[in-house]
Design a protein around this motif. Sequence first.
Motif, PDB file in Angstrom:
ATOM      1  N   MET A   1       0.817  -1.261  -0.080  1.00  0.00           N
ATOM      2  CA  MET A   1       0.077   0.137   0.042  1.00  0.00           C
ATOM      3  C   MET A   1       0.837   1.105  -0.093  1.00  0.00           C
ATOM      4  O   MET A   1       1.828   1.371   0.802  1.00  0.00           O
ATOM      5  CB  MET A   1      -0.753  -0.030   1.450  1.00  0.00           C
ATOM      6  CG  MET A   1      -2.219   0.481   1.013  1.00  0.00           C
ATOM      7  SD  MET A   1      -3.437   0.413   2.437  1.00  0.00           S
ATOM      8  CE  MET A   1      -3.108  -1.262   2.962  1.00  0.00           C
ATOM      9  N   SER A   2       0.536   1.972  -0.783  1.00  0.00           N
ATOM     10  CA  SER A   2       1.402   3.373  -1.065  1.00  0.00           C
ATOM     11  C   SER A   2       0.887   4.444  -0.069  1.00  0.00           C
ATOM     12  O   SER A   2      -0.370   4.600  -0.072  1.00  0.00           O
ATOM     13  CB  SER A   2       1.394   3.823  -2.525  1.00  0.00           C
ATOM     14  OG  SER A   2       1.906   5.207  -2.601  1.00  0.00           O
ATOM     15  N   LEU A   3       1.825   5.167   0.413  1.00  0.00           N
ATOM     16  CA  LEU A   3       1.651   6.404   1.285  1.00  0.00           C
ATOM     17  C   LEU A   3       1.715   7.581   0.574  1.00  0.00           C
ATOM     18  O   LEU A   3       1.607   8.637   1.121  1.00  0.00           O
ATOM     19  CB  LEU A   3       2.178   6.248   2.706  1.00  0.00           C
ATOM     20  CG  LEU A   3       1.993   5.207   3.600  1.00  0.00           C
ATOM     21  CD1 LEU A   3       2.717   5.329   4.852  1.00  0.00           C
ATOM     22  CD2 LEU A   3       0.395   5.145   4.010  1.00  0.00           C
ATOM     23  N   ARG A   4       1.756   7.630  -0.677  1.00  0.00           N
ATOM     24  CA  ARG A   4       2.341   8.702  -1.639  1.00  0.00           C
ATOM     25  C   ARG A   4       1.281   9.796  -1.557  1.00  0.00           C
ATOM     26  O   ARG A   4       1.630  10.893  -1.555  1.00  0.00           O
ATOM     27  CB  ARG A   4       2.678   8.384  -2.849  1.00  0.00           C
ATOM     28  CG  ARG A   4       1.440   8.045  -3.775  1.00  0.00           C
ATOM     29  CD  ARG A   4       1.747   7.509  -5.154  1.00  0.00           C
ATOM     30  NE  ARG A   4       0.937   6.810  -5.894  1.00  0.00           N
ATOM     31  CZ  ARG A   4      -0.385   7.446  -6.404  1.00  0.00           C
ATOM     32  NH1 ARG A   4      -0.418   8.488  -6.048  1.00  0.00           N
ATOM     33  NH2 ARG A   4      -1.526   6.645  -6.640  1.00  0.00           N
ATOM     34  N   ASN A   5       0.088   9.374  -1.368  1.00  0.00           N
ATOM     35  CA  ASN A   5      -1.120  10.539  -1.182  1.00  0.00           C
ATOM     36  C   ASN A   5      -1.245  10.925   0.147  1.00  0.00           C
ATOM     37  O   ASN A   5      -2.060  12.096   0.221  1.00  0.00           O
ATOM     38  CB  ASN A   5      -2.471   9.980  -1.858  1.00  0.00           C
ATOM     39  CG  ASN A   5      -2.202   9.434  -3.462  1.00  0.00           C
ATOM     40  OD1 ASN A   5      -1.534  10.586  -3.996  1.00  0.00           O
ATOM     41  ND2 ASN A   5      -2.907   8.584  -3.599  1.00  0.00           N
ATOM     42  N   SER A  36      -0.733  10.021  13.091  1.00  0.00           N
ATOM     43  CA  SER A  36      -1.864  10.738  13.112  1.00  0.00           C
ATOM     44  C   SER A  36      -1.712  11.855  14.063  1.00  0.00           C
ATOM     45  O   SER A  36      -1.099  11.348  15.253  1.00  0.00           O
ATOM     46  CB  SER A  36      -3.103   9.798  13.176  1.00  0.00           C
ATOM     47  OG  SER A  36      -3.306   9.089  12.082  1.00  0.00           O
ATOM     48  N   ARG A  37      -2.213  12.696  13.990  1.00  0.00           N
ATOM     49  CA  ARG A  37      -2.579  14.041  15.258  1.00  0.00           C
ATOM     50  C   ARG A  37      -3.934  13.941  15.441  1.00  0.00           C
ATOM     51  O   ARG A  37      -4.607  14.255  14.701  1.00  0.00           O
ATOM     52  CB  ARG A  37      -1.781  15.220  14.967  1.00  0.00           C
ATOM     53  CG  ARG A  37      -1.994  16.063  15.915  1.00  0.00           C
ATOM     54  CD  ARG A  37      -0.819  17.362  15.510  1.00  0.00           C
ATOM     55  NE  ARG A  37      -1.250  17.777  14.131  1.00  0.00           N
ATOM     56  CZ  ARG A  37      -0.182  18.548  13.674  1.00  0.00           C
ATOM     57  NH1 ARG A  37       0.897  19.027  14.327  1.00  0.00           N
ATOM     58  NH2 ARG A  37      -0.339  18.715  12.479  1.00  0.00           N
ATOM     59  N   TRP A 139      -8.444   6.028   5.487  1.00  0.00           N
ATOM     60  CA  TRP A 139      -8.595   7.374   5.292  1.00  0.00           C
ATOM     61  C   TRP A 139      -7.238   7.911   4.934  1.00  0.00           C
ATOM     62  O   TRP A 139      -6.960   8.794   4.326  1.00  0.00           O
ATOM     63  CB  TRP A 139      -9.151   8.251   6.273  1.00  0.00           C
ATOM     64  CG  TRP A 139     -10.830   7.979   5.936  1.00  0.00           C
ATOM     65  CD1 TRP A 139     -11.524   7.318   6.695  1.00  0.00           C
ATOM     66  CD2 TRP A 139     -11.731   8.442   4.976  1.00  0.00           C
ATOM     67  NE1 TRP A 139     -12.798   7.049   6.244  1.00  0.00           N
ATOM     68  CE2 TRP A 139     -12.819   8.026   5.059  1.00  0.00           C
ATOM     69  CE3 TRP A 139     -11.410   9.280   3.910  1.00  0.00           C
ATOM     70  CZ2 TRP A 139     -13.984   8.281   4.464  1.00  0.00           C
ATOM     71  CZ3 TRP A 139     -12.442   9.587   3.398  1.00  0.00           C
ATOM     72  CH2 TRP A 139     -13.913   8.984   3.379  1.00  0.00           C
ATOM     73  N   CYS A 140      -6.276   7.175   5.553  1.00  0.00           N
ATOM     74  CA  CYS A 140      -4.570   7.818   5.647  1.00  0.00           C
ATOM     75  C   CYS A 140      -4.041   7.085   4.458  1.00  0.00           C
ATOM     76  O   CYS A 140      -3.267   7.857   3.906  1.00  0.00           O
ATOM     77  CB  CYS A 140      -4.153   7.587   6.801  1.00  0.00           C
ATOM     78  SG  CYS A 140      -2.668   8.366   7.290  1.00  0.00           S
ATOM     79  N   SER A 141      -4.103   6.016   4.156  1.00  0.00           N
ATOM     80  CA  SER A 141      -3.379   5.383   3.208  1.00  0.00           C
ATOM     81  C   SER A 141      -4.120   4.881   1.769  1.00  0.00           C
ATOM     82  O   SER A 141      -3.450   4.531   1.014  1.00  0.00           O
ATOM     83  CB  SER A 141      -2.670   4.191   3.702  1.00  0.00           C
ATOM     84  OG  SER A 141      -3.439   3.174   4.538  1.00  0.00           O
TER      85      SER A 141
END
Length: 148
Positions: A1-5, A36-37, A139-141
């Motif tokens: 899974m890419s976190l580029r976005n 996450s914050r 929602w994050c990845s």
Amino acid sequence: MSLRNAPEIFDILLVEDNPGDARLAQEALKEGRMTSRLKVVVDGVEAMAYLRREGQYAGSPRPNLVLLDLNLPRKDGRQVLAEMKAEEELRRIPVVVLTTSQAEQDIMRSYDLHANCYITKPVDLDRFISVVRSIEEYWCSVVTLPPR
């Protein structure tokens, strides 16, 4: 899974008046794999002040995601959702309704007000933590979000 976005820090606003549920969400996110914050506010009036960056929240970051309880003091979650989706600067912020209500009318009303999803809070503590972590990961990845 890419976190580029995903942004470097993923800001989540939790609108929750139950201190126990807020604490569990904080623990779940602290031990998660994402950066996450979490900011917690306890009612709908405070949520709208935070989102609009008013008063003490003037320098607050715009959240990438809002986790919204429906049954809140002063201004309920339905009102918060309606106001968010009516304001141009706020309508693109994804809103996950995270509530104890299983009432069909609450589910239908939330989607009518353009909630991005509706999740009934699990009663089981481990399941609640798992759900919060799943929300964060999705929602994050997985999702591509608009720029803030």
